[in-house]
Write a protein that holds these residues in place. Sequence first.
Motif, PDB file in Angstrom:
ATOM      1  N   VAL A  28       0.791  -1.230   0.000  1.00  0.00           N
ATOM      2  CA  VAL A  28       0.000   0.000   0.000  1.00  0.00           C
ATOM      3  C   VAL A  28       0.823   1.281   0.000  1.00  0.00           C
ATOM      4  O   VAL A  28       0.373   2.297  -0.515  1.00  0.00           O
ATOM      5  CB  VAL A  28      -1.004   0.051   1.181  1.00  0.00           C
ATOM      6  CG1 VAL A  28      -2.065  -0.999   1.024  1.00  0.00           C
ATOM      7  CG2 VAL A  28      -0.312  -0.043   2.510  1.00  0.00           C
ATOM      8  N   ALA A  29       2.007   1.256   0.605  1.00  0.00           N
ATOM      9  CA  ALA A  29       2.824   2.470   0.680  1.00  0.00           C
ATOM     10  C   ALA A  29       4.297   2.108   0.827  1.00  0.00           C
ATOM     11  O   ALA A  29       4.902   2.327   1.884  1.00  0.00           O
ATOM     12  CB  ALA A  29       2.371   3.350   1.843  1.00  0.00           C
ATOM     13  N   PRO A  30       4.902   1.545  -0.213  1.00  0.00           N
ATOM     14  CA  PRO A  30       6.292   1.097  -0.095  1.00  0.00           C
ATOM     15  C   PRO A  30       7.278   2.226   0.207  1.00  0.00           C
ATOM     16  O   PRO A  30       8.341   1.982   0.783  1.00  0.00           O
ATOM     17  CB  PRO A  30       6.583   0.462  -1.457  1.00  0.00           C
ATOM     18  CG  PRO A  30       5.522   0.943  -2.369  1.00  0.00           C
ATOM     19  CD  PRO A  30       4.346   1.295  -1.530  1.00  0.00           C
ATOM     20  N   GLU A  31       6.917   3.456  -0.137  1.00  0.00           N
ATOM     21  CA  GLU A  31       7.818   4.582   0.124  1.00  0.00           C
ATOM     22  C   GLU A  31       8.020   4.822   1.623  1.00  0.00           C
ATOM     23  O   GLU A  31       9.049   5.367   2.029  1.00  0.00           O
ATOM     24  CB  GLU A  31       7.293   5.859  -0.551  1.00  0.00           C
ATOM     25  CG  GLU A  31       6.013   6.417   0.021  1.00  0.00           C
ATOM     26  CD  GLU A  31       4.736   5.732  -0.448  1.00  0.00           C
ATOM     27  OE1 GLU A  31       3.659   6.104   0.042  1.00  0.00           O
ATOM     28  OE2 GLU A  31       4.808   4.812  -1.286  1.00  0.00           O
ATOM     29  N   LEU A  32       7.078   4.374   2.457  1.00  0.00           N
ATOM     30  CA  LEU A  32       7.218   4.565   3.902  1.00  0.00           C
ATOM     31  C   LEU A  32       8.376   3.748   4.474  1.00  0.00           C
ATOM     32  O   LEU A  32       8.955   4.133   5.494  1.00  0.00           O
ATOM     33  CB  LEU A  32       5.922   4.183   4.613  1.00  0.00           C
ATOM     34  CG  LEU A  32       4.731   5.108   4.422  1.00  0.00           C
ATOM     35  CD1 LEU A  32       3.527   4.598   5.204  1.00  0.00           C
ATOM     36  CD2 LEU A  32       5.058   6.525   4.819  1.00  0.00           C
ATOM     37  N   LEU A  33       8.711   2.643   3.836  1.00  0.00           N
ATOM     38  CA  LEU A  33       9.772   1.775   4.353  1.00  0.00           C
ATOM     39  C   LEU A  33      11.149   2.437   4.320  1.00  0.00           C
ATOM     40  O   LEU A  33      12.086   1.937   4.938  1.00  0.00           O
ATOM     41  CB  LEU A  33       9.797   0.454   3.575  1.00  0.00           C
ATOM     42  CG  LEU A  33       8.596  -0.443   3.816  1.00  0.00           C
ATOM     43  CD1 LEU A  33       8.586  -1.611   2.848  1.00  0.00           C
ATOM     44  CD2 LEU A  33       8.576  -0.933   5.256  1.00  0.00           C
ATOM     45  N   THR A  34      11.269   3.537   3.613  1.00  0.00           N
ATOM     46  CA  THR A  34      12.557   4.240   3.553  1.00  0.00           C
ATOM     47  C   THR A  34      12.526   5.521   4.376  1.00  0.00           C
ATOM     48  O   THR A  34      13.513   6.244   4.405  1.00  0.00           O
ATOM     49  CB  THR A  34      12.916   4.590   2.096  1.00  0.00           C
ATOM     50  OG1 THR A  34      11.897   5.429   1.550  1.00  0.00           O
ATOM     51  CG2 THR A  34      13.063   3.326   1.264  1.00  0.00           C
ATOM     52  N   GLN A  35      11.405   5.780   5.032  1.00  0.00           N
ATOM     53  CA  GLN A  35      11.263   7.019   5.800  1.00  0.00           C
ATOM     54  C   GLN A  35      11.220   6.717   7.289  1.00  0.00           C
ATOM     55  O   GLN A  35      10.598   5.745   7.712  1.00  0.00           O
ATOM     56  CB  GLN A  35       9.963   7.735   5.406  1.00  0.00           C
ATOM     57  CG  GLN A  35       9.881   8.133   3.963  1.00  0.00           C
ATOM     58  CD  GLN A  35       8.495   8.654   3.603  1.00  0.00           C
ATOM     59  OE1 GLN A  35       7.627   8.806   4.448  1.00  0.00           O
ATOM     60  NE2 GLN A  35       8.296   8.915   2.323  1.00  0.00           N
TER      61      GLN A  35
END
Length: 151
Positions: A84-91
């Motif tokens: 759902v929000a893979p970009e969160l895994l780098t934040q």
Amino acid sequence: MPAWLQWSLIVAGLIASALLVLFIVRQWRILRRARARERSQAAFHAQRRESIVDSLQVLAMAIEQDQVEYSEACLRIKGLLELVAPELLTQPPYQVFQDVHDQISHMPTHQARQDTDRKFVRKMDKERFAVEQQHADAIRRAATALRQHTF
């Protein structure tokens, strides 16, 4: 122009018009079915996304209430966030889920764990608990942030 030729051209025109109408009706039906299929798929994906977000919320609450092992929750949350929000895994603070996953993903699970030597499993558990302890505060903070995040 002879009458028979005029009538032949009229009949040919009517046949051509009828074939064009049939073609248009067929294309319209195909388009209508495709749009209905798209709406159905969109509804399915929206419902699936909502279900994944609900699962993330439940896992975050379980972490906050110490109802689940942190390592297991991190593995599950990482997998769901990828959907759902893979970009969160780098934040920050969410990247702790990726970090814990990277540190313990080599460990056997499910049937592989049952088939593995007990000494090795105890060693892996010791390593896993150390990773959990090392990241415990960050995992709790990330769980709280995840529970409050709007998707």
